[in-house]
Design a protein around this motif. Structure first.
Motif, PDB file in Angstrom:
ATOM      1  N   PRO A 120      35.931  52.829  48.221  1.00 57.68           N
ATOM      2  CA  PRO A 120      37.382  53.072  48.198  1.00 57.68           C
ATOM      3  C   PRO A 120      37.833  54.082  47.131  1.00 57.68           C
ATOM      4  O   PRO A 120      38.740  53.826  46.367  1.00 57.68           O
ATOM      5  CB  PRO A 120      37.942  51.676  47.910  1.00 57.68           C
ATOM      6  N   VAL A 121      37.157  55.224  47.090  1.00 61.45           N
ATOM      7  CA  VAL A 121      37.471  56.279  46.128  1.00 61.45           C
ATOM      8  C   VAL A 121      37.433  57.604  46.883  1.00 61.45           C
ATOM      9  O   VAL A 121      36.583  57.796  47.751  1.00 61.45           O
ATOM     10  CB  VAL A 121      36.438  56.286  44.970  1.00 61.45           C
ATOM     11  N   ASP A 122      38.346  58.517  46.524  1.00 63.70           N
ATOM     12  CA  ASP A 122      38.350  59.805  47.223  1.00 63.70           C
ATOM     13  C   ASP A 122      37.106  60.635  46.860  1.00 63.70           C
ATOM     14  O   ASP A 122      36.478  60.410  45.829  1.00 63.70           O
ATOM     15  CB  ASP A 122      39.648  60.579  46.950  1.00 63.70           C
ATOM     16  N   ILE A 123      36.770  61.556  47.740  1.00 64.87           N
ATOM     17  CA  ILE A 123      35.514  62.312  47.591  1.00 64.87           C
ATOM     18  C   ILE A 123      35.502  63.203  46.355  1.00 64.87           C
ATOM     19  O   ILE A 123      34.435  63.492  45.825  1.00 64.87           O
ATOM     20  CB  ILE A 123      35.176  63.121  48.852  1.00 64.87           C
ATOM     21  N   TYR A 124      36.676  63.611  45.883  1.00 69.96           N
ATOM     22  CA  TYR A 124      36.732  64.459  44.688  1.00 69.96           C
ATOM     23  C   TYR A 124      36.384  63.640  43.446  1.00 69.96           C
ATOM     24  O   TYR A 124      35.530  64.033  42.651  1.00 69.96           O
ATOM     25  CB  TYR A 124      38.112  65.107  44.559  1.00 69.96           C
ATOM     26  N   GLU A 125      37.040  62.488  43.289  1.00 69.29           N
ATOM     27  CA  GLU A 125      36.777  61.627  42.128  1.00 69.29           C
ATOM     28  C   GLU A 125      35.373  61.030  42.194  1.00 69.29           C
ATOM     29  O   GLU A 125      34.781  60.724  41.171  1.00 69.29           O
ATOM     30  CB  GLU A 125      37.829  60.512  42.024  1.00 69.29           C
ATOM     31  N   LEU A 126      34.846  60.900  43.409  1.00 71.75           N
ATOM     32  CA  LEU A 126      33.501  60.364  43.585  1.00 71.75           C
ATOM     33  C   LEU A 126      32.436  61.363  43.135  1.00 71.75           C
ATOM     34  O   LEU A 126      31.290  61.003  42.907  1.00 71.75           O
ATOM     35  CB  LEU A 126      33.305  60.016  45.069  1.00 71.75           C
ATOM     36  N   GLY A 127      32.846  62.620  42.969  1.00 73.90           N
ATOM     37  CA  GLY A 127      31.912  63.649  42.503  1.00 73.90           C
ATOM     38  C   GLY A 127      31.134  64.314  43.627  1.00 73.90           C
ATOM     39  O   GLY A 127      30.104  64.939  43.388  1.00 73.90           O
ATOM     40  N   SER A 160      24.691  61.404  41.983  1.00 76.63           N
ATOM     41  CA  SER A 160      24.415  60.183  41.224  1.00 76.63           C
ATOM     42  C   SER A 160      25.746  59.650  40.706  1.00 76.63           C
ATOM     43  O   SER A 160      26.755  60.363  40.694  1.00 76.63           O
ATOM     44  CB  SER A 160      23.465  60.457  40.059  1.00 76.63           C
ATOM     45  N   LYS A 161      25.744  58.417  40.251  1.00 78.31           N
ATOM     46  CA  LYS A 161      26.962  57.795  39.726  1.00 78.31           C
ATOM     47  C   LYS A 161      27.502  58.548  38.518  1.00 78.31           C
ATOM     48  O   LYS A 161      28.685  58.475  38.211  1.00 78.31           O
ATOM     49  CB  LYS A 161      26.691  56.335  39.379  1.00 78.31           C
ATOM     50  N   ASP A 162      26.648  59.304  37.847  1.00 78.50           N
ATOM     51  CA  ASP A 162      27.079  60.089  36.686  1.00 78.50           C
ATOM     52  C   ASP A 162      28.084  61.172  37.065  1.00 78.50           C
ATOM     53  O   ASP A 162      28.829  61.663  36.206  1.00 78.50           O
ATOM     54  CB  ASP A 162      25.876  60.743  36.000  1.00 78.50           C
ATOM     55  N   LEU A 163      28.121  61.574  38.327  1.00 78.96           N
ATOM     56  CA  LEU A 163      29.041  62.617  38.782  1.00 78.96           C
ATOM     57  C   LEU A 163      30.452  62.077  39.034  1.00 78.96           C
ATOM     58  O   LEU A 163      31.386  62.856  39.193  1.00 78.96           O
ATOM     59  CB  LEU A 163      28.500  63.269  40.060  1.00 78.96           C
ATOM     60  N   MET A 164      30.585  60.773  39.058  1.00 78.12           N
ATOM     61  CA  MET A 164      31.886  60.163  39.311  1.00 78.12           C
ATOM     62  C   MET A 164      32.812  60.355  38.113  1.00 78.12           C
ATOM     63  O   MET A 164      32.370  60.342  36.969  1.00 78.12           O
ATOM     64  CB  MET A 164      31.716  58.667  39.595  1.00 78.12           C
ATOM     65  N   SER A 165      34.095  60.488  38.388  1.00 78.18           N
ATOM     66  CA  SER A 165      35.083  60.600  37.306  1.00 78.18           C
ATOM     67  C   SER A 165      35.254  59.229  36.651  1.00 78.18           C
ATOM     68  O   SER A 165      34.879  58.195  37.220  1.00 78.18           O
ATOM     69  CB  SER A 165      36.426  61.070  37.869  1.00 78.18           C
ATOM     70  N   GLU A 166      35.837  59.238  35.459  1.00 73.83           N
ATOM     71  CA  GLU A 166      36.130  57.981  34.771  1.00 73.83           C
ATOM     72  C   GLU A 166      37.047  57.117  35.640  1.00 73.83           C
ATOM     73  O   GLU A 166      36.898  55.902  35.704  1.00 73.83           O
ATOM     74  CB  GLU A 166      36.786  58.257  33.414  1.00 73.83           C
ATOM     75  N   GLU A 167      38.000  57.787  36.310  1.00 69.18           N
ATOM     76  CA  GLU A 167      38.950  57.089  37.186  1.00 69.18           C
ATOM     77  C   GLU A 167      38.208  56.351  38.307  1.00 69.18           C
ATOM     78  O   GLU A 167      38.510  55.195  38.614  1.00 69.18           O
ATOM     79  CB  GLU A 167      39.930  58.112  37.773  1.00 69.18           C
ATOM     80  N   ALA A 168      37.226  57.015  38.918  1.00 69.61           N
ATOM     81  CA  ALA A 168      36.460  56.395  39.994  1.00 69.61           C
ATOM     82  C   ALA A 168      35.639  55.218  39.473  1.00 69.61           C
ATOM     83  O   ALA A 168      35.578  54.164  40.113  1.00 69.61           O
ATOM     84  CB  ALA A 168      35.542  57.429  40.649  1.00 69.61           C
ATOM     85  N   LYS A 169      35.020  55.401  38.321  1.00 73.05           N
ATOM     86  CA  LYS A 169      34.223  54.318  37.736  1.00 73.05           C
ATOM     87  C   LYS A 169      35.098  53.107  37.415  1.00 73.05           C
ATOM     88  O   LYS A 169      34.696  51.969  37.643  1.00 73.05           O
ATOM     89  CB  LYS A 169      33.513  54.814  36.479  1.00 73.05           C
ATOM     90  N   LEU A 170      36.303  53.364  36.911  1.00 77.27           N
ATOM     91  CA  LEU A 170      37.224  52.293  36.603  1.00 77.27           C
ATOM     92  C   LEU A 170      37.633  51.572  37.887  1.00 77.27           C
ATOM     93  O   LEU A 170      37.637  50.346  37.958  1.00 77.27           O
ATOM     94  CB  LEU A 170      38.455  52.867  35.885  1.00 77.27           C
ATOM     95  N   GLU A 171      37.956  52.346  38.931  1.00 80.09           N
ATOM     96  CA  GLU A 171      38.352  51.796  40.219  1.00 80.09           C
ATOM     97  C   GLU A 171      37.272  50.879  40.811  1.00 80.09           C
ATOM     98  O   GLU A 171      37.564  49.859  41.426  1.00 80.09           O
ATOM     99  CB  GLU A 171      38.652  52.942  41.190  1.00 80.09           C
ATOM    100  N   LEU A 172      36.025  51.241  40.589  1.00 81.97           N
ATOM    101  CA  LEU A 172      34.910  50.486  41.142  1.00 81.97           C
ATOM    102  C   LEU A 172      34.364  49.426  40.184  1.00 81.97           C
ATOM    103  O   LEU A 172      33.334  48.806  40.453  1.00 81.97           O
ATOM    104  CB  LEU A 172      33.786  51.446  41.567  1.00 81.97           C
TER     105      LEU A 172
END
Length: 107
Positions: free
Chosen positions: A27-34, A92-104
């Protein structure tokens, strides 16, 4: 006289549009997902997007790039859009934004 559009502003519009596209499994947009590696806009307002998928076997490998292309083409002033898929570097999960990591719940 033809109107001149700032390609940087057009790039910002493209990013806004990319943030409306979601990975169906996360449930995260593709941009924030990296998943978006690069957005290039030339002087003719043609767009090239370099993106990846979460895995080469991603169930939306056929449909997601087409959705990205269609949504970007729908932006006013964009003359054409091309999406290139790459797995270098692999996502990899490292490419995700802080916002995406928080959301997940990863922070």
């Amino acid at each position: 006289m033809e109107q001149v559009i700032d390609t940087n502003l057009l790039g910002e519009e493209i990013v806004k549009k990319l943030k409306t596209i979601y990975d169906p499994e996360i449930p995260v947009d593709i941009y924030e997902l990296g998943l978006i590696y690069d957005v290039m806009v030339n002087e003719d307002y043609e767009v090239k997007i370099l993106m990846t998928l979460t895995s080469p076997n991603c169930p939306v490998a056929e449909t997601l790039p087409l959705e990205v292309e269609e949504k970007v083409k729908s932006i006013e002033h964009v003359k054409d859009a091309d999406v290139e898929i790459t797995f270098d570097p692999p996502w990899s999960k490292d490419l995700m934004s802080e916002e995406a990591k928080l959301e997940l719940g990863m922070l």
